[in-house]
Write a protein that holds these residues in place. Structure first.
Motif, PDB file in Angstrom:
ATOM      1  N   PHE A  89     124.016  72.918 -14.940  1.00 46.09           N
ATOM      2  CA  PHE A  89     124.972  73.416 -15.928  1.00 46.09           C
ATOM      3  C   PHE A  89     125.849  72.275 -16.439  1.00 46.09           C
ATOM      4  CE2 PHE A  89     129.331  74.975 -16.763  1.00 46.09           C
ATOM      5  CZ  PHE A  89     129.069  75.707 -17.900  1.00 46.09           C
ATOM      6  N   TRP A  90     126.346  71.464 -15.538  1.00 41.84           N
ATOM      7  CA  TRP A  90     127.207  70.348 -15.924  1.00 41.84           C
ATOM      8  C   TRP A  90     126.465  69.404 -16.872  1.00 41.84           C
ATOM      9  CZ3 TRP A  90     127.389  65.024 -15.351  1.00 41.84           C
ATOM     10  CH2 TRP A  90     128.620  64.428 -15.639  1.00 41.84           C
ATOM     11  N   LEU A  91     125.213  69.095 -16.558  1.00 42.84           N
ATOM     12  CA  LEU A  91     124.405  68.220 -17.417  1.00 42.84           C
ATOM     13  C   LEU A  91     124.102  68.871 -18.767  1.00 42.84           C
ATOM     14  CD1 LEU A  91     121.945  66.798 -14.751  1.00 42.84           C
ATOM     15  CD2 LEU A  91     123.724  65.511 -15.968  1.00 42.84           C
ATOM     16  N   ALA A  92     123.836  70.173 -18.749  1.00 43.44           N
ATOM     17  CA  ALA A  92     123.578  70.892 -20.005  1.00 43.44           C
ATOM     18  C   ALA A  92     124.814  70.830 -20.903  1.00 43.44           C
ATOM     19  CB  ALA A  92     123.182  72.338 -19.724  1.00 43.44           C
ATOM     20  N   CYS A  93     125.990  70.941 -20.312  1.00 47.79           N
ATOM     21  CA  CYS A  93     127.237  70.845 -21.085  1.00 47.79           C
ATOM     22  C   CYS A  93     127.434  69.439 -21.649  1.00 47.79           C
ATOM     23  CB  CYS A  93     128.435  71.233 -20.219  1.00 47.79           C
ATOM     24  SG  CYS A  93     128.489  72.975 -19.793  1.00 47.79           S
ATOM     25  N   GLU A  94     127.080  68.427 -20.866  1.00 42.30           N
ATOM     26  CA  GLU A  94     127.186  67.049 -21.357  1.00 42.30           C
ATOM     27  C   GLU A  94     126.253  66.843 -22.547  1.00 42.30           C
ATOM     28  OE1 GLU A  94     129.354  64.371 -20.135  1.00 42.30           O
ATOM     29  OE2 GLU A  94     130.236  66.295 -19.575  1.00 42.30           O
ATOM     30  N   ASP A  95     125.039  67.367 -22.461  1.00 37.35           N
ATOM     31  CA  ASP A  95     124.098  67.279 -23.588  1.00 37.35           C
ATOM     32  C   ASP A  95     124.620  68.058 -24.791  1.00 37.35           C
ATOM     33  OD1 ASP A  95     122.319  65.697 -22.208  1.00 37.35           O
ATOM     34  OD2 ASP A  95     120.997  67.358 -21.650  1.00 37.35           O
ATOM     35  N   TYR A  96     125.190  69.224 -24.531  1.00 36.24           N
ATOM     36  CA  TYR A  96     125.732  70.086 -25.588  1.00 36.24           C
ATOM     37  C   TYR A  96     126.798  69.353 -26.400  1.00 36.24           C
ATOM     38  CZ  TYR A  96     128.371  73.916 -27.704  1.00 36.24           C
ATOM     39  OH  TYR A  96     129.025  74.728 -28.584  1.00 36.24           O
ATOM     40  N   LYS A  97     127.632  68.584 -25.715  1.00 33.56           N
ATOM     41  CA  LYS A  97     128.720  67.870 -26.391  1.00 33.56           C
ATOM     42  C   LYS A  97     128.213  66.808 -27.358  1.00 33.56           C
ATOM     43  CE  LYS A  97     131.979  68.476 -22.617  1.00 33.56           C
ATOM     44  NZ  LYS A  97     132.743  67.799 -21.565  1.00 33.56           N
ATOM     45  N   LYS A  98     126.970  66.380 -27.180  1.00 37.28           N
ATOM     46  CA  LYS A  98     126.397  65.340 -28.042  1.00 37.28           C
ATOM     47  C   LYS A  98     125.797  65.907 -29.329  1.00 37.28           C
ATOM     48  CE  LYS A  98     125.267  62.607 -23.990  1.00 37.28           C
ATOM     49  NZ  LYS A  98     124.187  62.206 -23.086  1.00 37.28           N
TER      50      LYS A  98
END
Length: 194
Positions: A89-98
């Motif tokens: 989830f944390w990584l998905a959110c980091e990708d989402y921010k890009k």
């Protein structure tokens, strides 16, 4: 007689989908050739942390997550504890921010919500109702910060719970010992050459 899957309650089907997703890694067949295995060993050796780098991961979760090998080791540890949904989830959110496109952002936001936040999601994360509700409301008009509150809660959970356990785990302790052995071997090889 058999009425098929449609006769089962939907919660059973959703749980089965979640289990299938988690076990999917075991269903994939390896198609590596000898050459690609050798190349991956060389890549791993290049990305392995020095003993000092691995020890520096003790400074903060951020420091560890910023290192490719640190992230991989932490992820492996979370998988062993059946809590990999937190880092995913944390990584998905980091990708989402890009994501810059609002259409792609809306699509990705929906996917993240359905996969991690919705009640009985396949990889449901452990957040309180208020955070779930607030995140759901943010998704009516997704922005870069739509998942910030939920991501922060999960980060804090990993930092206070999983991260300290990781630092005491065999995975981490073996890694620091292994990198020390590799470093001492290379030092002794250099000394024998001179």
């Amino acid at each position: 007689m058999c009425q098929g899957l449609s006769s089962l309650p939907s919660c059973y089907l959703e749980r089965a989908k979640g289990i299938k997703a988690r076990l999917g890694i075991f269903l994939q067949k390896s198609k590596k050739t000898y050459g690609s295995v050798q190349a991956s060993k060389i890549d791993k050796a290049k990305s392995r942390p020095s003993s000092e780098e691995a020890k520096n991961w003790r400074q903060s979760l951020d420091k560890m997550l910023s290192h490719k090998y640190g992230l991989a080791a932490f992820r492996a540890f979370l998988c062993s504890e059946y809590s990999e949904e937190n880092i995913e989830f944390w990584l998905a959110c980091e990708d989402y921010k890009k994501i810059r496109s609002s259409a792609k952002r809306a699509s990705k936001a929906k996917k993240i919500y359905l996969e991690f936040i919705e009640t009985d999601a396949p990889k449901e994360i452990n957040i309180d109702y208020e955070t779930k509700d607030s995140t759901k409301n943010h998704l009516l008009k997704p922005t870069i910060s739509s998942f910030d509150e939920a991501q922060s809660k999960i980060y804090n959970l990993m930092e206070k719970d999983s991260y300290p356990r990781f630092l005491r785990s065999e995975v981490y302790l073996n890694l620091t010992k292994q990198t020390e052995r590799v470093a001492s071997r290379s030092d002794s090889n250099k000394q024998s050459e001179t």
